[in-house]
Design a protein around this motif. Structure first.
Motif, PDB file in Angstrom:
ATOM      1  N   PHE A  73       2.369  -4.808   3.129  1.00 27.72           N
ATOM      2  CA  PHE A  73       3.317  -3.748   3.442  1.00 27.72           C
ATOM      3  C   PHE A  73       2.649  -2.399   3.213  1.00 27.72           C
ATOM      4  O   PHE A  73       1.674  -2.289   2.460  1.00 27.72           O
ATOM      5  CB  PHE A  73       4.546  -3.815   2.521  1.00 27.72           C
ATOM      6  N   SER A  74       3.222  -1.358   3.828  1.00 25.08           N
ATOM      7  CA  SER A  74       2.833   0.005   3.489  1.00 25.08           C
ATOM      8  C   SER A  74       4.079   0.875   3.471  1.00 25.08           C
ATOM      9  O   SER A  74       5.061   0.599   4.170  1.00 25.08           O
ATOM     10  CB  SER A  74       1.811   0.574   4.482  1.00 25.08           C
ATOM     11  N   ASP A  83      12.488   5.340   0.613  1.00 21.17           N
ATOM     12  CA  ASP A  83      13.817   5.791   0.189  1.00 21.17           C
ATOM     13  C   ASP A  83      13.934   7.291   0.404  1.00 21.17           C
ATOM     14  O   ASP A  83      12.946   8.031   0.294  1.00 21.17           O
ATOM     15  CB  ASP A  83      14.032   5.501  -1.298  1.00 21.17           C
ATOM     16  N   ASP A  84      15.144   7.756   0.706  1.00 21.23           N
ATOM     17  CA  ASP A  84      15.382   9.193   0.711  1.00 21.23           C
ATOM     18  C   ASP A  84      15.203   9.709  -0.708  1.00 21.23           C
ATOM     19  O   ASP A  84      15.627   9.081  -1.683  1.00 21.23           O
ATOM     20  CB  ASP A  84      16.797   9.512   1.198  1.00 21.23           C
ATOM     21  N   HIS A  85      14.594  10.862  -0.825  1.00 20.10           N
ATOM     22  CA  HIS A  85      14.342  11.413  -2.145  1.00 20.10           C
ATOM     23  C   HIS A  85      14.394  12.923  -2.072  1.00 20.10           C
ATOM     24  O   HIS A  85      14.309  13.515  -0.996  1.00 20.10           O
ATOM     25  CB  HIS A  85      12.979  10.959  -2.675  1.00 20.10           C
ATOM     26  N   LEU A  86      14.559  13.530  -3.214  1.00 16.22           N
ATOM     27  CA  LEU A  86      14.616  14.980  -3.268  1.00 16.22           C
ATOM     28  C   LEU A  86      13.280  15.572  -2.849  1.00 16.22           C
ATOM     29  O   LEU A  86      12.230  14.941  -2.992  1.00 16.22           O
ATOM     30  CB  LEU A  86      14.950  15.432  -4.693  1.00 16.22           C
ATOM     31  N   HIS A 102      13.153   1.075  -3.037  1.00 14.83           N
ATOM     32  CA  HIS A 102      13.593   0.010  -2.126  1.00 14.83           C
ATOM     33  C   HIS A 102      12.414  -0.770  -1.538  1.00 14.83           C
ATOM     34  O   HIS A 102      12.472  -2.013  -1.479  1.00 14.83           O
ATOM     35  CB  HIS A 102      14.463   0.586  -1.015  1.00 14.83           C
ATOM     36  N   PRO A 103      11.323  -0.108  -1.104  1.00 15.58           N
ATOM     37  CA  PRO A 103      10.173  -0.888  -0.620  1.00 15.58           C
ATOM     38  C   PRO A 103       9.616  -1.844  -1.675  1.00 15.58           C
ATOM     39  O   PRO A 103       9.247  -2.978  -1.354  1.00 15.58           O
ATOM     40  CB  PRO A 103       9.157   0.202  -0.245  1.00 15.58           C
ATOM     41  N   VAL A 104       9.543  -1.408  -2.925  1.00 17.55           N
ATOM     42  CA  VAL A 104       9.072  -2.306  -3.972  1.00 17.55           C
ATOM     43  C   VAL A 104      10.029  -3.481  -4.125  1.00 17.55           C
ATOM     44  O   VAL A 104       9.615  -4.632  -4.326  1.00 17.55           O
ATOM     45  CB  VAL A 104       8.904  -1.551  -5.307  1.00 17.55           C
ATOM     46  N   SER A 105      11.327  -3.217  -3.997  1.00 18.02           N
ATOM     47  CA  SER A 105      12.315  -4.287  -4.078  1.00 18.02           C
ATOM     48  C   SER A 105      12.102  -5.311  -2.973  1.00 18.02           C
ATOM     49  O   SER A 105      12.139  -6.521  -3.213  1.00 18.02           O
ATOM     50  CB  SER A 105      13.726  -3.698  -4.001  1.00 18.02           C
ATOM     51  N   LEU A 153       0.845  -1.193   0.000  1.00 15.55           N
ATOM     52  CA  LEU A 153       0.000   0.000   0.000  1.00 15.55           C
ATOM     53  C   LEU A 153       0.877   1.239   0.000  1.00 15.55           C
ATOM     54  O   LEU A 153       1.864   1.320   0.734  1.00 15.55           O
ATOM     55  CB  LEU A 153      -0.887   0.033   1.250  1.00 15.55           C
ATOM     56  N   THR A 154       0.487   2.229  -0.797  1.00 17.06           N
ATOM     57  CA  THR A 154       1.242   3.477  -0.809  1.00 17.06           C
ATOM     58  C   THR A 154       0.353   4.605  -1.276  1.00 17.06           C
ATOM     59  O   THR A 154      -0.825   4.414  -1.614  1.00 17.06           O
ATOM     60  CB  THR A 154       2.507   3.346  -1.674  1.00 17.06           C
ATOM     61  N   THR A 155       0.916   5.807  -1.323  1.00  8.25           N
ATOM     62  CA  THR A 155       0.228   6.972  -1.859  1.00  8.25           C
ATOM     63  C   THR A 155       1.267   7.858  -2.531  1.00  8.25           C
ATOM     64  O   THR A 155       2.463   7.550  -2.500  1.00  8.25           O
ATOM     65  CB  THR A 155      -0.535   7.734  -0.752  1.00  8.25           C
TER      66      THR A 155
END
Length: 352
Positions: A133-134, A162-165, A33-36, A18-20
């Motif tokens: 997962f979320s 993941d860290d992102h801009l 990374h979560p998808v991995s 689950l995500t947004t």
């Protein structure tokens, strides 16, 4: 929700992530990374459910209850064509590449876009998931979960993004083009859809994304496929049709899905006046030209053509890094059939 999973998390057959998203124009880099993790710990199926009000249908979307007074009329689905195909491509590429690295070529990956307020939630995906997962960006919260997920809330394993801009500044809505409606009543597309993979699902998803009432899917008949490489493991028409229908029922259940066998490049677009838009890949643009010529000769209304650039990964509608990943993630039926032939499973029928 529990904290990030331990590194020795055991595999399961079916996983739901689950995500947004914060907006439609930034690629969801926080998901890589979560998808991995989700792909590496799933053996049979991975469904990635992106919940956001951005996915509410425009007003007056026939047959789609999510449109009843809930949507922002500025959110035209056709105007956000590039944004949504970029989003789908990013997520599919991440999951497909990991599955291929793991040798799990047949991992069934679905990316679903849902308005949290839509009551047509596919409860089946919750019941089938052995693990949920979320993950959300650092500055965003997960929308209110549908009731089917609320019952399993305590089981949801939260992953670190993941860290992102930082998110880019919000863009103004695309300028309105009066010749391009937010949705088209009837949309058509076609393909072989053998061993349904991510490239197919991007094509089908984008067709369903802009269809208001009906999506017509022409599926190449068995008689035209005799020269295909490794035809002995090519799925029969009935199997290809059933799997295509099942995916569309998950992705956008409230429109009509008309799946028809085709024996030429035209299919219903060669005679049906009640079609308004055509979705093609960059590789099949010549077919769109042939269809346009035939419809003109028969004095049928012209079709608005929408092009999926990501399937061939030769155009700039996806980011350069994603395009490079897409080229290495061999999303083709030919590749899958060759893999099946090289990796026979005892007692399994490779055509089903």
């Amino acid at each position: 929700m529990s904290p990030a999973p331990p590194p020795d998390l055991p595999n399961v057959q079916h996983t739901l992530l689950l995500t947004t998203i914060h907006n439609l124009h930034d690629p969801p880099a926080f998901l890589a990374h979560p998808v991995s993790i989700a792909a590496r710990t799933s053996t049979a199926g991975l469904r990635i459910l992106i919940l956001s009000p951005f996915f509410r249908a425009p007003p007056h979307a026939d047959g789609d209850d999510a449109a009843d007074g809930l949507a922002d009329p500025a959110l035209s689905r056709t105007a956000h064509w590039d944004d949504v195909q970029r989003l789908l491509t990013f997520v599919y590429v991440q999951a497909t590449k990991v599955a291929q690295d793991m040798g799990n070529i047949l991992l069934d990956i679905d990316v679903l876009l849902r308005d949290p307020a839509d009551d047509a939630f596919p409860e089946r995906i919750v019941h089938e998931a052995e693990r949920i997962f979320s993950v959300v960006p650092h500055d965003t919260v997960l929308p209110e979960l549908p009731a089917a997920l609320q019952t399993r809330r305590a089981e949801i394993v939260a992953l670190e993004p993941d860290d992102h801009l930082p998110h880019s500044a919000p863009r103004p809505p695309p300028p309105a083009d009066p010749s391009v409606p937010p949705l088209y009543p009837v949309v058509a597309l076609g393909g072989t859809f053998d061993h349904l993979h991510a490239g197919h699902k991007i094509l089908l998803s984008m067709g369903a994304w802009i269809a208001r009432r009906k999506l017509i899917v022409g599926i190449t008949g068995d008689a035209l496929l005799g020269k295909k490489e490794h035809k002995e493991v090519l799925e029969p028409l009935a199997v290809r049709t059933a799997r295509t229908r099942a995916f569309l029922a998950l992705f956008r259940p409230r429109i009509e899905h008309a799946l028809v066998p085709i024996e030429d490049v035209y299919g219903p677009t060669g005679w049906d006046p009640d079609i308004h838009a055509l979705v093609v890949s960059r590789e099949t643009l010549p077919g769109a030209s042939a269809i346009a010529e035939r419809r003109a000769a028969l004095r049928l209304p012209p079709l608005r053509t929408f092009v999926i650039d990501v399937i061939s990964a030769t155009e700039a509608s996806v980011d350069a890094e994603d395009a490079a990943l897409l080229r290495t993630a061999k999303m083709s039926s030919t590749y899958i059939r060759a893999w099946i032939v090289a990796h026979p499973r005892p007692g399994a029928d490779p055509r089903t």
